[in-house]
Design a protein around this motif. Structure first.
Motif, PDB file in Angstrom:
ATOM      1  N   GLN A 197       0.825  -1.201   0.000  1.00 52.55           N
ATOM      2  CA  GLN A 197       0.000   0.000   0.000  1.00 52.55           C
ATOM      3  C   GLN A 197       0.866   1.260   0.000  1.00 52.55           C
ATOM      4  O   GLN A 197       0.589   2.221  -0.729  1.00 52.55           O
ATOM      5  CB  GLN A 197      -0.924  -0.007   1.225  1.00 52.55           C
ATOM      6  CG  GLN A 197      -1.951  -1.133   1.238  1.00 52.55           C
ATOM      7  CD  GLN A 197      -2.952  -1.023   0.102  1.00 52.55           C
ATOM      8  OE1 GLN A 197      -3.363   0.067  -0.272  1.00 52.55           O
ATOM      9  NE2 GLN A 197      -3.329  -2.159  -0.473  1.00 52.55           N
ATOM     10  N   LEU A 198       1.903   1.266   0.831  1.00 47.67           N
ATOM     11  CA  LEU A 198       2.814   2.415   0.874  1.00 47.67           C
ATOM     12  C   LEU A 198       3.429   2.695  -0.489  1.00 47.67           C
ATOM     13  O   LEU A 198       3.464   3.836  -0.955  1.00 47.67           O
ATOM     14  CB  LEU A 198       3.947   2.144   1.874  1.00 47.67           C
ATOM     15  CG  LEU A 198       3.764   2.484   3.345  1.00 47.67           C
ATOM     16  CD1 LEU A 198       5.037   2.144   4.102  1.00 47.67           C
ATOM     17  CD2 LEU A 198       3.402   3.949   3.531  1.00 47.67           C
ATOM     18  N   ALA A 200       2.422   1.658  -3.455  1.00 48.16           N
ATOM     19  CA  ALA A 200       1.438   1.979  -4.489  1.00 48.16           C
ATOM     20  C   ALA A 200       1.127   3.471  -4.510  1.00 48.16           C
ATOM     21  O   ALA A 200       0.926   4.061  -5.583  1.00 48.16           O
ATOM     22  CB  ALA A 200       0.164   1.176  -4.257  1.00 48.16           C
ATOM     23  N   GLU A 201       1.108   4.098  -3.337  1.00 54.48           N
ATOM     24  CA  GLU A 201       0.809   5.529  -3.253  1.00 54.48           C
ATOM     25  C   GLU A 201       1.891   6.379  -3.907  1.00 54.48           C
ATOM     26  O   GLU A 201       1.609   7.465  -4.416  1.00 54.48           O
ATOM     27  CB  GLU A 201       0.659   5.938  -1.783  1.00 54.48           C
ATOM     28  CG  GLU A 201      -0.564   5.352  -1.098  1.00 54.48           C
ATOM     29  CD  GLU A 201      -0.602   5.684   0.380  1.00 54.48           C
ATOM     30  OE1 GLU A 201       0.305   6.424   0.845  1.00 54.48           O
ATOM     31  OE2 GLU A 201      -1.512   5.200   1.075  1.00 54.48           O
ATOM     32  N   ARG A 202       3.115   5.882  -3.911  1.00 54.09           N
ATOM     33  CA  ARG A 202       4.246   6.681  -4.395  1.00 54.09           C
ATOM     34  C   ARG A 202       4.788   6.248  -5.754  1.00 54.09           C
ATOM     35  O   ARG A 202       5.287   7.057  -6.518  1.00 54.09           O
ATOM     36  CB  ARG A 202       5.364   6.653  -3.352  1.00 54.09           C
ATOM     37  CG  ARG A 202       4.988   7.440  -2.101  1.00 54.09           C
ATOM     38  CD  ARG A 202       5.865   7.068  -0.921  1.00 54.09           C
ATOM     39  NE  ARG A 202       5.551   7.897   0.237  1.00 54.09           N
ATOM     40  CZ  ARG A 202       4.522   7.664   1.049  1.00 54.09           C
ATOM     41  NH1 ARG A 202       3.722   6.623   0.828  1.00 54.09           N
ATOM     42  NH2 ARG A 202       4.283   8.449   2.080  1.00 54.09           N
ATOM     43  N   SER A 211       8.574  -1.501  -7.300  1.00 54.58           N
ATOM     44  CA  SER A 211       7.528  -1.123  -8.255  1.00 54.58           C
ATOM     45  C   SER A 211       7.860  -1.617  -9.658  1.00 54.58           C
ATOM     46  O   SER A 211       9.014  -1.910  -9.989  1.00 54.58           O
ATOM     47  CB  SER A 211       7.362   0.397  -8.284  1.00 54.58           C
ATOM     48  OG  SER A 211       8.490   1.019  -8.890  1.00 54.58           O
TER      49      SER A 211
END
Length: 267
Positions: A197-198, A200-202, A211
């Motif tokens: 989740q962390l 994915a946000e960035r 990523s």
């Protein structure tokens, strides 16, 4: 072990040895645990010359790359050849790039295939520096124990993009290919849910630690959908079958060897 999909008749085997390189906190074997779990032996049984290497789990890229040199020399001697293929997971891909570019092994490494390597760093490394190294002061403990902990700092986007990539460029005669994985982390009970989740946000789609954008490198890039960072080395809580990916890698390496042999025969 998920190797049921591999069959001798369907798998094209490259002639040259395959070196498997592990990532951060990695190992070759640790008691009953094998890093490339259920991968090395099935590929060997099909005729591939597979050698898993071992370097320090948390040392710098340069030091880890230097530790590969003796192992590479031994493989060349063992198989009486002057060429190998390197298949590297995660940080191992950066070790391999350094080995090729800075330590003059480009003549002996025909190809480098990276699996979820953070070629542009990972925000998770930034998070780890702040929340593990600094807040928990774990670096002080490692210093007391005389254990190097340089790897995490060297996986940050700033270090990779400003220091590593400008210097460690690709070598023309080596084939570079890469694979990236992504997964929708929906269950909070998943071991990589929080990091996924962390990230994915960035950085967008990711495997929980690296990523897709960061994993992209070389002449071609392949996606592995619904796969997380450790599924790639056949560790899975969901019975994910990674073996078709390794089958494709071996097939590509076989065809690369055929192309190189044809090229040399024409000269």
């Amino acid at each position: 072990m998920h190797a049921a999909g591999l069959g001798k008749q369907s798998l094209l085997i490259p002639k040259q040895p395959l070196l498997l390189l592990h990532g951060l906190f990695g190992f070759r074997e640790l008691g009953p645990f094998v890093y490339f779990h259920g991968i090395t032996e099935p590929l060997k049984s099909l005729g591939a010359k597979v050698v898993a290497t071992r370097v320090h789990p948390t040392d710098s890229i340069a030091n880890r790359a230097a530790q590969l040199q003796t192992q590479l020399s031994q493989v060349l001697k063992q198989y009486n050849t002057d060429k190998v293929h390197v298949i590297a997971h995660s940080m191992g891909g950066l070790d391999a790039r350094y080995l090729i570019n800075k330590l003059d092994w480009e003549r002996n490494i025909m190809s480098l295939t990276t699996l979820a390597t953070p070629h542009r760093g990972s925000y998770i490394a930034d998070w780890s520096v702040l929340n593990i190294k600094q807040k928990l002061k774990i670096e002080s403990l490692f210093k007391v124990l005389d254990i190097p902990l340089l790897a995490i700092d060297q996986l940050t986007p700033q270090y990779i993009n400003e220091c590593f990539n400008p210097e460690i460029t690709d070598v023309p005669d080596v084939q570079y290919k890469s694979y990236g994985a992504w997964k929708q982390f929906e269950s909070k009970f998943s071991y990589l849910y929080y990091f996924g989740q962390l990230l994915a946000e960035r950085e967008g789609r990711n495997d929980g630690l690296v990523s897709m954008d960061s994993a992209r490198w070389g002449q071609s890039f392949n996606e592995i959908p619904n796969c997380d960072h450790i599924n790639i080395i056949n560790w899975s809580e969901s019975k994910f079958d990674i073996m078709p990916t390794y089958q494709k890698i071996l097939s590509d390496l076989y065809h690369l060897e055929q192309q190189r042999e044809l090229k040399w025969s024409i000269r």
